[in-house]
Motif scaffolding. Structure first.
Motif, PDB file in Angstrom:
ATOM      1  N   TRP A  48       0.832  -1.206   0.000  1.00  0.00           N
ATOM      2  CA  TRP A  48       0.000   0.000   0.000  1.00  0.00           C
ATOM      3  C   TRP A  48       0.863   1.251   0.000  1.00  0.00           C
ATOM      4  CZ3 TRP A  48      -5.115   0.106  -0.723  1.00  0.00           C
ATOM      5  CH2 TRP A  48      -5.834  -1.073  -0.511  1.00  0.00           C
ATOM      6  N   GLU A  97      -6.906   2.528  -5.809  1.00  0.00           N
ATOM      7  CA  GLU A  97      -8.098   2.146  -5.071  1.00  0.00           C
ATOM      8  C   GLU A  97      -9.192   3.197  -5.261  1.00  0.00           C
ATOM      9  OE1 GLU A  97      -9.252   0.575  -0.696  1.00  0.00           O
ATOM     10  OE2 GLU A  97      -8.496   2.607  -0.867  1.00  0.00           O
ATOM     11  N   ASP A 153     -11.590  -1.108  -8.090  1.00  0.00           N
ATOM     12  CA  ASP A 153     -10.282  -0.481  -8.241  1.00  0.00           C
ATOM     13  C   ASP A 153      -9.897  -0.422  -9.724  1.00  0.00           C
ATOM     14  OD1 ASP A 153     -10.237  -0.399  -5.503  1.00  0.00           O
ATOM     15  OD2 ASP A 153      -8.832  -2.075  -5.287  1.00  0.00           O
TER      16      ASP A 153
END
Length: 120
Positions: free
Chosen positions: A81, A106, A112
């Motif tokens: 992330w 995202e 996404d």
């Protein structure tokens, strides 16, 4: 110059080139990158086949991520992330070789935006 005089020079040059090729290390691996929405992921990152990176290139307030698989655990999808905001890059820890990955932007409350899966 006769052929017999050129041959020793050719052999010398060929030998010198071969010796140079053996002494100078091969260049670093070229990273492969993909973009999904505003996210860009690449591997190898930092010239290390066990690292991946993801950059957030959008100003939508949503994080970017790289999804990837490693050779030592080919059945386990991992996620790197980047929640630090636009223009920032996150790097994975070092591990076994990255075998495939994708970049995703995202989207809260929606699917996404992801690139396709690629191998480095």
């Amino acid at each position: 110059m006769s052929t017999s005089k050129r041959m020793p020079r050719f052999k010398f040059i060929a030998g010198a080139l071969l010796a140079t090729a053996l002494v100078i290390p091969a260049g670093s691996a070229v990273a492969r990158s993909v973009t999904g929405g505003g996210a860009t992921a690449w591997s190898p990152a930092k010239n290390d086949s066990g690292r991946i990176a993801v950059k957030d290139g959008s100003h939508d307030g949503d994080p970017a991520k790289a999804e990837y698989y490693r050779s030592s655990s080919a059945g386990t999808k991992r996620t790197l992330w980047n929640k630090s905001g636009p223009g920032t890059t996150a790097y994975s820890g070092d591990g076994s070789r990255i075998i495939k990955f994708q970049a995703c932007d995202e989207n809260d409350w929606d699917s996404d935006d992801c690139s396709g899966w690629v191998a480095p």
